[in-house]
Write a protein that holds these residues in place. Structure first.
Motif, PDB file in Angstrom:
ATOM      1  N   GLU A  76       0.832  -1.209   0.000  1.00  0.00           N
ATOM      2  CA  GLU A  76       0.000   0.000   0.000  1.00  0.00           C
ATOM      3  C   GLU A  76       0.863   1.253   0.000  1.00  0.00           C
ATOM      4  OE1 GLU A  76      -4.166  -1.207   2.235  1.00  0.00           O
ATOM      5  OE2 GLU A  76      -2.443  -0.640   3.452  1.00  0.00           O
ATOM      6  N   GLU A  77       1.948   1.231   0.770  1.00  0.00           N
ATOM      7  CA  GLU A  77       2.826   2.397   0.872  1.00  0.00           C
ATOM      8  C   GLU A  77       3.534   2.684  -0.451  1.00  0.00           C
ATOM      9  OE1 GLU A  77       6.634   3.948   3.597  1.00  0.00           O
ATOM     10  OE2 GLU A  77       5.743   1.965   3.931  1.00  0.00           O
ATOM     11  N   GLN A  78       3.941   1.624  -1.161  1.00  0.00           N
ATOM     12  CA  GLN A  78       4.737   1.785  -2.373  1.00  0.00           C
ATOM     13  C   GLN A  78       3.904   1.793  -3.657  1.00  0.00           C
ATOM     14  OE1 GLN A  78       8.039   2.381  -2.396  1.00  0.00           O
ATOM     15  NE2 GLN A  78       7.954   2.401  -0.171  1.00  0.00           N
ATOM     16  N   LEU A  79       2.614   1.523  -3.549  1.00  0.00           N
ATOM     17  CA  LEU A  79       1.786   1.338  -4.743  1.00  0.00           C
ATOM     18  C   LEU A  79       1.843   2.514  -5.724  1.00  0.00           C
ATOM     19  CD1 LEU A  79      -0.105  -0.550  -6.231  1.00  0.00           C
ATOM     20  CD2 LEU A  79      -2.021   0.444  -4.961  1.00  0.00           C
ATOM     21  N   PRO A  80       1.716   3.777  -5.285  1.00  0.00           N
ATOM     22  CA  PRO A  80       1.752   4.877  -6.271  1.00  0.00           C
ATOM     23  C   PRO A  80       3.031   4.880  -7.107  1.00  0.00           C
ATOM     24  CG  PRO A  80       0.977   5.672  -4.143  1.00  0.00           C
ATOM     25  CD  PRO A  80       1.480   4.273  -3.919  1.00  0.00           C
ATOM     26  N   VAL A  81       4.172   4.584  -6.482  1.00  0.00           N
ATOM     27  CA  VAL A  81       5.450   4.556  -7.205  1.00  0.00           C
ATOM     28  C   VAL A  81       5.470   3.415  -8.210  1.00  0.00           C
ATOM     29  CG1 VAL A  81       7.955   4.279  -6.960  1.00  0.00           C
ATOM     30  CG2 VAL A  81       6.666   5.606  -5.268  1.00  0.00           C
ATOM     31  N   VAL A  82       4.985   2.234  -7.784  1.00  0.00           N
ATOM     32  CA  VAL A  82       4.994   1.052  -8.658  1.00  0.00           C
ATOM     33  C   VAL A  82       4.078   1.262  -9.857  1.00  0.00           C
ATOM     34  CG1 VAL A  82       4.482  -1.418  -8.788  1.00  0.00           C
ATOM     35  CG2 VAL A  82       5.574  -0.479  -6.746  1.00  0.00           C
ATOM     36  N   VAL A  83       2.906   1.850  -9.630  1.00  0.00           N
ATOM     37  CA  VAL A  83       1.960   2.094 -10.727  1.00  0.00           C
ATOM     38  C   VAL A  83       2.598   2.997 -11.777  1.00  0.00           C
ATOM     39  CG1 VAL A  83      -0.218   3.202 -11.348  1.00  0.00           C
ATOM     40  CG2 VAL A  83      -0.122   1.700  -9.358  1.00  0.00           C
ATOM     41  N   LYS A  84       3.264   4.063 -11.341  1.00  0.00           N
ATOM     42  CA  LYS A  84       3.911   4.986 -12.277  1.00  0.00           C
ATOM     43  C   LYS A  84       5.032   4.299 -13.049  1.00  0.00           C
ATOM     44  CE  LYS A  84       2.871   9.238  -9.730  1.00  0.00           C
ATOM     45  NZ  LYS A  84       3.448  10.384  -8.960  1.00  0.00           N
ATOM     46  N   GLU A  85       5.798   3.452 -12.358  1.00  0.00           N
ATOM     47  CA  GLU A  85       6.910   2.774 -13.028  1.00  0.00           C
ATOM     48  C   GLU A  85       6.395   1.775 -14.062  1.00  0.00           C
ATOM     49  OE1 GLU A  85      10.926   1.712 -13.871  1.00  0.00           O
ATOM     50  OE2 GLU A  85       9.862   3.483 -13.138  1.00  0.00           O
ATOM     51  N   LEU A  86       5.340   1.043 -13.723  1.00  0.00           N
ATOM     52  CA  LEU A  86       4.775   0.093 -14.680  1.00  0.00           C
ATOM     53  C   LEU A  86       4.173   0.822 -15.880  1.00  0.00           C
ATOM     54  CD1 LEU A  86       3.149  -2.519 -12.276  1.00  0.00           C
ATOM     55  CD2 LEU A  86       5.139  -2.841 -13.744  1.00  0.00           C
ATOM     56  N   GLU A  87       3.609   1.985 -15.648  1.00  0.00           N
ATOM     57  CA  GLU A  87       3.078   2.781 -16.752  1.00  0.00           C
ATOM     58  C   GLU A  87       4.216   3.197 -17.689  1.00  0.00           C
ATOM     59  OE1 GLU A  87       0.558   6.946 -17.487  1.00  0.00           O
ATOM     60  OE2 GLU A  87       0.869   6.160 -15.466  1.00  0.00           O
ATOM     61  N   ARG A  88       5.359   3.566 -17.110  1.00  0.00           N
ATOM     62  CA  ARG A  88       6.520   3.962 -17.914  1.00  0.00           C
ATOM     63  C   ARG A  88       7.079   2.791 -18.707  1.00  0.00           C
ATOM     64  NH1 ARG A  88      11.785   3.512 -18.113  1.00  0.00           N
ATOM     65  NH2 ARG A  88      11.850   2.150 -16.277  1.00  0.00           N
ATOM     66  N   LEU A  89       7.095   1.605 -18.087  1.00  0.00           N
ATOM     67  CA  LEU A  89       7.680   0.424 -18.736  1.00  0.00           C
ATOM     68  C   LEU A  89       6.836  -0.078 -19.903  1.00  0.00           C
ATOM     69  CD1 LEU A  89       8.874  -1.455 -15.539  1.00  0.00           C
ATOM     70  CD2 LEU A  89      10.356  -0.585 -17.352  1.00  0.00           C
ATOM     71  N   GLY A  90       5.551   0.169 -19.862  1.00  0.00           N
ATOM     72  CA  GLY A  90       4.685  -0.268 -20.955  1.00  0.00           C
ATOM     73  C   GLY A  90       4.256  -1.720 -20.824  1.00  0.00           C
ATOM     74  N   PRO A  91       3.676  -2.276 -21.877  1.00  0.00           N
ATOM     75  CA  PRO A  91       3.161  -3.652 -21.831  1.00  0.00           C
ATOM     76  C   PRO A  91       4.256  -4.674 -21.522  1.00  0.00           C
ATOM     77  CG  PRO A  91       2.346  -2.494 -23.769  1.00  0.00           C
ATOM     78  CD  PRO A  91       3.397  -1.624 -23.169  1.00  0.00           C
ATOM     79  N   MET A  92       3.856  -5.743 -20.823  1.00  0.00           N
ATOM     80  CA  MET A  92       4.788  -6.817 -20.490  1.00  0.00           C
ATOM     81  C   MET A  92       4.943  -7.748 -21.697  1.00  0.00           C
ATOM     82  SD  MET A  92       4.613  -9.429 -17.250  1.00  0.00           S
ATOM     83  CE  MET A  92       2.881  -9.786 -17.586  1.00  0.00           C
ATOM     84  N   ARG A  93       6.178  -8.160 -21.991  1.00  0.00           N
ATOM     85  CA  ARG A  93       6.443  -9.052 -23.112  1.00  0.00           C
ATOM     86  C   ARG A  93       6.735 -10.484 -22.683  1.00  0.00           C
ATOM     87  NH1 ARG A  93      10.364  -5.334 -27.029  1.00  0.00           N
ATOM     88  NH2 ARG A  93       8.692  -4.016 -27.902  1.00  0.00           N
ATOM     89  N   SER A  94       7.568 -10.655 -21.641  1.00  0.00           N
ATOM     90  CA  SER A  94       7.921 -12.019 -21.242  1.00  0.00           C
ATOM     91  C   SER A  94       8.398 -12.053 -19.797  1.00  0.00           C
ATOM     92  CB  SER A  94       9.032 -12.565 -22.148  1.00  0.00           C
ATOM     93  OG  SER A  94      10.237 -11.817 -21.972  1.00  0.00           O
ATOM     94  N   ILE A  95       8.346 -13.266 -19.207  1.00  0.00           N
ATOM     95  CA  ILE A  95       8.853 -13.502 -17.856  1.00  0.00           C
ATOM     96  C   ILE A  95       9.773 -14.715 -17.909  1.00  0.00           C
ATOM     97  CG2 ILE A  95       8.275 -14.195 -15.505  1.00  0.00           C
ATOM     98  CD1 ILE A  95       5.749 -12.663 -15.651  1.00  0.00           C
ATOM     99  N   GLU A  96      10.942 -14.591 -17.296  1.00  0.00           N
ATOM    100  CA  GLU A  96      11.898 -15.698 -17.266  1.00  0.00           C
ATOM    101  C   GLU A  96      12.332 -15.973 -15.825  1.00  0.00           C
ATOM    102  OE1 GLU A  96      16.428 -16.838 -18.757  1.00  0.00           O
ATOM    103  OE2 GLU A  96      15.494 -14.951 -19.382  1.00  0.00           O
ATOM    104  N   PHE A  97      12.132 -17.209 -15.336  1.00  0.00           N
ATOM    105  CA  PHE A  97      12.565 -17.597 -13.996  1.00  0.00           C
ATOM    106  C   PHE A  97      14.080 -17.774 -13.986  1.00  0.00           C
ATOM    107  CE2 PHE A  97      13.538 -21.149 -11.017  1.00  0.00           C
ATOM    108  CZ  PHE A  97      13.262 -20.474  -9.834  1.00  0.00           C
ATOM    109  N   ARG A  98      14.764 -17.145 -13.012  1.00  0.00           N
ATOM    110  CA  ARG A  98      16.216 -17.208 -12.955  1.00  0.00           C
ATOM    111  C   ARG A  98      16.746 -18.085 -11.821  1.00  0.00           C
ATOM    112  NH1 ARG A  98      19.286 -13.344 -15.733  1.00  0.00           N
ATOM    113  NH2 ARG A  98      18.373 -13.184 -17.832  1.00  0.00           N
ATOM    114  N   GLY A  99      15.953 -18.317 -10.793  1.00  0.00           N
ATOM    115  CA  GLY A  99      16.434 -19.125  -9.676  1.00  0.00           C
ATOM    116  C   GLY A  99      15.846 -18.651  -8.361  1.00  0.00           C
ATOM    117  N   VAL A 100      16.391 -19.203  -7.264  1.00  0.00           N
ATOM    118  CA  VAL A 100      15.923 -18.876  -5.914  1.00  0.00           C
ATOM    119  C   VAL A 100      17.046 -18.163  -5.173  1.00  0.00           C
ATOM    120  CG1 VAL A 100      15.012 -19.789  -3.744  1.00  0.00           C
ATOM    121  CG2 VAL A 100      14.434 -20.904  -5.921  1.00  0.00           C
TER     122      VAL A 100
END
Length: 360
Positions: free
Chosen positions: A298-322
């Motif tokens: 909740e505290e970080q949501l406004p920042v995350v929303v703006k950053e995702l808006e800047r990044l644009g649509p998601m293209r792919s996700i790749e798992f790298r490890g634990v």
């Protein structure tokens, strides 16, 4: 030590009142309660230094959190104002209130629109309004706890028998295990996936860390036996119950096995895709998060929303490890950049950790 210096500008009570908007009477009330101690001129006028003004800001911050003057006096007794700490708590209060105000205004605007359209407010509308008011109180409580946890602590000589009583293994509500051992002069903690840390006594059952603003309080049952602990950190209080010996080693072995074999949480990629989509819309599903994670999101949501808006649509996700801390690590490709996302969860699959950061 003299709290003034030759270069320090001194203000009379009238000047201090005029420049801060606080009445001279209020300044004297603070002085009478032991909160301020201005120096006196040869004519016995009160003179306020920059140190006094810093302390005045600290007093006002604590008053914003609803503390009485006597409680503030007890907290501030015998220590200098930490300006960095003061700025941190002010930022926490103002940021939380800004977000609350924006959220509250949106809700009020929606309800006003319904009212102007001739629609009555439903039970759900009124409950949402009450919940919003209650959240304002919760944010102030969070800010106060964060302030209290960051204040300076005083180390005492520990009771060595009590150290041994506090030693053992504990498991938090989110399934994370911690091992506490006695060093003879204090306690040492090992939280799963993190380096060991030393704990220093400030009371028989209260210990603090010197490397970060955090404390541990041990709780006892009716017979006086230690049955659990509470970790106080970041404005939150996380409870853990004492558990059987071997739990820490077992959970540590499970984590090491996941790291070695690069085993993600079941359904992790699908869950992360959904989480990113929810964050993009500004509507995370808080039901599947622990209370601590919910508050952080909740505290970080406004920042995350703006950053995702800047990044644009998601293209792919790749798992790298634990990671060593148990987070599943993913590289997420967006139209305008790449980000590393981390996600961890409890044994019941409730999320207890989430982060995003630039790809290292």
């Amino acid at each position: 030590m003299d709290k003034t210096s030759p270069q320090d500008v001194l203000l009379t009570a009238a000047e201090c009142a005029a420049r801060t908007g606080i009445s001279v009477r209020t300044l004297r009330v603070y002085e009478a309660n032991g909160l301020l101690s201005p120096v006196r001129s040869q004519k016995n006028w009160r003179l306020y230094s920059s140190g006094d003004i810093a302390r005045l800001n600290e007093i006002l911050s604590l008053k914003q959190l609803g503390l009485s003057l006597s409680a503030i006096a007890e907290i501030l007794e015998g220590r200098m104002t930490d300006v960095g700490h003061l700025l941190d708590i002010q930022k926490t209060i103002l940021t939380a209130r800004q977000e609350q105000a924006e959220r509250g205004l949106r809700l009020v605007a929606q309800l006003q629109s319904k009212s102007l359209a001739g629609e009555g407010l439903s039970m759900g509308d009124l409950l949402d309004l009450a919940k919003e008011t209650k959240m304002n109180e919760a944010a102030d409580e969070y800010a106060w706890k964060r302030y209290d946890q960051a204040r300076p602590r005083t180390e005492i000589e520990p009771d060595r028998d009590n150290l041994q009583a506090c030693a053992g293994e504990y498991r938090f509500e989110d399934g994370i295990a911690i091992r506490i051992t006695s060093t003879g002069n204090g306690l040492r903690g090992e939280l799963l996936g993190q380096p060991e840390f030393d704990l220093f006594a400030e009371a028989p059952d209260r210990f603090f860390l010197k490397v970060t603003p955090a404390q541990f309080t041990f709780s006892r049952d009716e017979e006086g036996e230690v049955e659990g602990l509470v970790l106080h950190q970041g404005g939150f209080e996380m409870k853990a119950e004492k558990c059987a010996e071997g739990v820490f080693a077992a959970t540590k072995a499970d984590l090491e096995d996941r790291i070695r074999n690069k085993t993600p949480f079941a359904g992790g990629e699908q869950k992360l895709r959904r989480l990113i989509g929810e964050h993009r819309e500004g509507k995370p599903d808080y039901v599947e998060m622990t209370p601590v994670l919910k508050a952080l999101v909740e505290e970080q949501l406004p920042v995350v929303v703006k950053e995702l808006e800047r990044l644009g649509p998601m293209r792919s996700i790749e798992f790298r490890g634990v990671g060593v801390d148990g987070f599943d690590i993913y590289i997420v490709e967006f139209e305008n950049g790449r980000m590393e996302w981390g996600m961890s969860q409890c044994p019941d699959e409730t999320l207890n950790g989430l982060f995003m950061r630039p790809v290292p």
